[in-house]
Design a protein around this motif. Structure first.
Motif, mmCIF file in Angstrom:
data_model
loop_
_atom_site.group_PDB
_atom_site.id
_atom_site.type_symbol
_atom_site.label_atom_id
_atom_site.label_comp_id
_atom_site.label_asym_id
_atom_site.label_seq_id
_atom_site.Cartn_x
_atom_site.Cartn_y
_atom_site.Cartn_z
ATOM 1 N N ALA A 4 0.627 -1.256 0.174
ATOM 2 C CA ALA A 4 -0.074 -0.002 -0.001
ATOM 3 C C ALA A 4 1.043 1.352 0.041
ATOM 4 N N SER A 5 0.352 2.619 -0.436
ATOM 5 C CA SER A 5 1.055 3.602 -0.188
ATOM 6 C C SER A 5 0.027 4.653 0.025
ATOM 7 N N GLY A 6 0.649 5.972 0.774
ATOM 8 C CA GLY A 6 -0.287 6.889 1.061
ATOM 9 C C GLY A 6 0.566 7.996 0.910
ATOM 10 N N GLU A 7 -0.152 9.321 0.346
ATOM 11 C CA GLU A 7 0.664 10.445 -0.075
ATOM 12 C C GLU A 7 0.035 11.765 0.706
ATOM 13 N N SER A 8 0.906 12.743 0.688
ATOM 14 C CA SER A 8 0.675 13.979 1.398
ATOM 15 C C SER A 8 1.494 15.171 0.831
ATOM 16 N N PHE A 9 1.206 16.322 0.946
ATOM 17 C CA PHE A 9 1.855 17.376 0.487
ATOM 18 C C PHE A 9 2.567 18.242 1.494
ATOM 19 N N ALA A 10 3.370 19.120 1.243
ATOM 20 C CA ALA A 10 3.539 20.286 1.812
ATOM 21 C C ALA A 10 2.753 21.277 2.180
ATOM 22 N N LYS A 11 2.810 21.930 3.256
ATOM 23 C CA LYS A 11 1.846 23.032 3.547
ATOM 24 C C LYS A 11 2.609 24.502 3.750
#
Ligand code: MEV
Length: 316
Positions: A4-11
């Motif tokens: 599985a993989s999960g993603e997120s972003f800079a804020k």
């Protein structure tokens, strides 16, 4: 466990940092061009191995200060899924500069929780995700507002008030933020603690600065809704004055802020916790942003990014 993989972003916090810890609103945006991905691959043996820039090695030995919060979160997730003995490789690949006020720790937590839920094929409501990310953020930052996690997991700019569900806020289609790194690590825990100590020691002096930041955030929201970039820039300057008075700006941040202003920025301020990290400058258009970016590089910024407000409507 499935692969599985999960993603997120800079804020990037546009306005409202620190005051948000004390119940004032804040506006922040996910920068989708600066990404973090966590990939989980099950192992047949019981080894639990982490590969990241902060930490490399077995989960059981992840006691280093930088990874301790995420390691604690991982153990809590494994317990929740009844998978304490499950072997895995966890790879974390990040474009985010760590400890620069871009939400690296919250982005890591967000991607790890997403990957873990996907690995156990369990749906993940957003409110549940934010409850999980609060575990590592609390350990790392002491008293987080939840703003970083809300933004690193969002698709669009967020209006955020502590203990309330965040919601998307519309941005104008023109205007560019120039983001510049001082090259010095920010210190979220220390900065949040320093503001708390000042408020404790002299509330009459420091509480009005928190209130003034909250007021600037509300004015900034009006300026965003009315497409008034000059008015927005003024509110960024107001917030910076108050943040400096709270003691979280530094000579390196002030130097870049002045350079941006001299190059025509409509407003400029630190972003994130301060005491190092990044600053932002508002430019009226792309050409103005280029001139400001160049001035910031010449003034010694270690990295410069640009974020066009038009990007905020991109749902991809
Ligand atoms: C840090 O990115 C933002 C702060 O307001 C702390 C927080 O909201 O938890 C300084």
């Amino acid at each position: 466990m499935l692969k599985a993989s999960g993603e997120s972003f800079a804020k990037i916090i546009l306005i409202g940092e620190h005051a948000v810890v004390y119940g004032q609103p804040a506006i922040a945006l996910p920068v989708k061009s600066i990404k973090l991905t966590a990939t989980l691959i099950p192992r047949a043996d019981q080894q639990q191995l982490i590969a990241s820039t902060f930490y490399h090695g077995p989960l059981a030995a992840a006691k280093t200060s930088n990874f301790a919060g995420i390691a604690h979160l991982l153990r809590a997730l494994l317990t929740f899924f009844g998978a304490q003995q499950q072997g895995f490789d966890l790879m974390i690949v990040s474009d985010l500069p760590p400890e620069r006020g871009m939400g690296s720790s919250a982005a890591t937590a967000t991607a790890v929780v997403r990957a873990m839920y996907q690995a156990f094929a369990v749906p993940l409501p957003h409110a549940t995700l934010l409850r999980w990310t609060a575990i590592s953020e609390k350990l790392l930052h002491g008293n987080p507002s939840g703003l970083d996690a809300a933004t690193t997991s969002a698709q669009r700019p967020q209006w955020f008030v502590k203990h309330q569900a965040p919601h998307a806020i519309a941005f104008p289609s023109n205007g560019t933020l120039v983001i510049a790194d001082t090259g010095v690590a920010g210190q979220t825990k220390q900065a949040v603690a320093a503001v708390a100590a000042r408020l404790n020691a002299d509330a009459n002096r420091y509480q009005p600065k928190i209130t003034a930041i909250g007021q600037a955030v509300r004015q900034a929201a009006i300026a965003l809704a009315d497409d008034q970039l000059c008015a927005l820039g003024q509110q960024l300057n107001v917030a910076q004055t108050q943040l400096a008075a709270l003691g979280v700006s530094t000579p390196a941040l002030d130097h870049l802020i002045q350079a941006a202003q001299a190059a025509g920025a409509l407003g400029a301020k630190l972003t994130g916790s301060g005491l190092g990290g990044c600053m932002i400058a508002l430019a009226k258009d792309h050409a103005a942003a280029q001139a400001i970016a160049q001035a910031l590089t010449e003034a010694g910024a270690s990295a410069v990014w640009q974020y066009d407000f038009a990007q905020s409507e991109d749902h991809s």
